[in-house]
Design a protein around this motif. Structure first.
Motif: not given
Length: 482
Positions: A4, A196-198, A200-201, A204, A225
């Motif tokens: 980020r 944000g979602p990327m 997190r992925r 993970q 995805g």
């Protein structure tokens, strides 16, 4: 550096020059708009009644808004201003002042207060341009001069100079407006929210890869995805499958090595123990001064020959069963191979009263292959013929070569032979354990398995058939290079 933060810095680095460029464009448009407005207002003012007043009193006509002006040379700020009257300086100007001065068709003014037109402005105006714009700055003020050509071409007011004086602003017009400054901040905010979602992925996926590695790549990596992160997960999954395949091959090789060592110990120790018994018997007879028993010597030689053949077969089997054999292909002289094999087996054949013969062409028959594997395959066939032949029997090695550049190597014996059902079973057998290593009839399984595998590696054919002399005929055939 976190993803980020890296992307936010990248957005800022891209937005700063973009904002600067937008500020420059905005400043240029503002200046152009000021010149156009000044030109349009001058034309409208002259057409609304100022022309008559200008032509009636050209020596004194002048308009202004704001404080008294400080005229300077038009387009030449470094040039001293034209004096007003004898020895009188021009009046001082103030901020936001707009003044008008009249000139005739030759750009000469009858008003002594009018600024002197510079040569560059005169040249551009006389070339037919409707207006000439010049910008200068001095003493903390910016000066915009617009020399406008009137619709009429005669009289003392054919040209009108509109001069605007204002305090000089910051470079490039100062700070851009808030909507321009908000672009980089909104871009950074949108980038942080979108990532944000990327992020997190990615985290993970990192956790799943670490968990898979800690489980020796048994735990799978989830593929979700349809974007770059998915492609990365799919690449990890493919790498995991490849690593599992490599690990399974490694475990298989290690198991094959352990089995090879265990079977080698078992298979070598049996004939070695027998050989030791024969040698002990011979040693005892020598100590007693007795004559040597030819049968014991022959048995000892047979056991030693068997041990040598077994060790060679075990090495070849380990090499072939471990996976892709590291065959070193080159030109191989089959005549020389047969000569070496017969020389190796001739002593034991004489001991067992078996005639070992050969028939080869005068010209060397060459093939393309691995000489070590080929020699071991031929040696296995000859050994089987001698080992299972009858006393006073024969084993013949015949090499034939055709004009179609194909060879045919036949090993023929007149021993007891093998029933047809047994021959088919031996050709299908694979090397898997002690069942293929026994010294009985099934003992041919190891040697024939190696020979069959060598034939497959070289693209040859291996056949077993009953010989015309009552024994077994083993045939190897394939293409030659001569």
């Amino acid at each position: 550096m976190k993803l980020r933060l890296r992307l936010a810095l990248t957005v800022v680095a891209v937005s700063v020059p973009m904002v600067a460029g937008l500020g420059y464009v905005q400043h240029s448009l503002r200046q152009r708009n000021q010149a156009e407005v000044l030109e349009a207002s001058t034309l409208a003012r002259m057409q609304a009644g100022e022309r008559e007043r200008c032509e009636a009193q050209p020596e004194t006509w002048r308009t202004r808004r704001g404080g008294p002006p400080r005229p300077e040379g038009l387009g030449a700020p470094d040039r001293p201003p034209r004096p007003e009257g004898p020895g009188g300086p021009p009046p001082e100007g103030g901020p936001g002042v707009v003044m008008h001065f009249a000139y005739d068709a030759r750009l000469e003014s009858r008003n002594p207060r009018a600024p002197v037109v510079s040569e560059s402005v005169r040249r551009d105006a006389l070339e037919g341009r409707t207006s000439v714009v010049r910008r200068t700055s001095e003493n903390g003020e910016s000066q915009l001069d617009v020399l406008v050509r009137m619709p009429w071409s005669e009289g003392p007011c054919a040209f009108v100079l509109a001069r605007r004086l204002a305090p000089r602003g910051p470079p490039l017009g100062g700070m851009p407006p808030p909507e321009v400054l908000a672009i980089p901040f909104l871009a950074v905010l949108a980038m942080v929210v979108a990532l944000g979602p990327m992020v997190r992925r990615v985290r993970q996926l990192t956790s799943e890869v670490r968990a898979s590695a800690s489980s020796r790549y048994v735990a799978p990596v989830q593929v979700r995805g349809n974007d770059e992160v998915t492609e990365l997960a799919r690449a990890f999954q493919e790498a995991r499958a490849e690593i599992q395949h490599q690990l399974s091959q490694q475990e298989a090789r290690e198991q094959a090595l352990r089995d090879f060592l265990a079977n080698t110990t078992h298979d070598v120790m049996t004939p070695l123990t027998v050989l030791q018994g024969h040698l002990s018997t011979l040693q005892q007879r020598l100590r007693r001064g007795d004559a040597l028993d030819p049968a014991v010597v022959g048995d000892a030689m047979g056991e030693a020959h068997y041990i040598a053949s077994l060790v060679h077969n075990l090495a070849a089997a380990a090499r072939l069963e471990a996976g892709q054999p590291q065959a070193e292909f080159a030109a191989v002289d089959l005549n020389a191979v047969i000569s070496r094999v017969l020389g190796r087996h001739q002593p034991i054949a004489r001991q067992q009263r078996i005639a070992l013969e050969s028939g080869v062409p005068e010209a060397a028959v060459c093939v393309h292959g691995d000489v070590t594997l080929i020699e071991q395959a031929v040696s296995n066939i000859v050994f089987n013929g001698i080992h299972h032949g009858r006393e006073d029997g024969h084993v013949a090695v015949v090499l034939e070569h055709s004009r179609e550049k194909r060879f045919r190597l036949r090993v023929i014996d007149d021993g007891p032979g093998i029933p047809e059902a047994e021959r088919a079973r031996l050709m299908e057998r694979r090397f898997r354990g002690n069942a293929a290593r026994t010294r009985g009839l099934a003992g041919q399984g190891l040697g024939l398995h190696i020979t069959q595998h060598v034939a497959q590696v070289h693209g040859w054919a291996l056949t077993l058939a009953a010989s015309e002399y009552g024994g077994l005929e083993v045939v190897l055939e394939g293409p030659s290079s001569t």
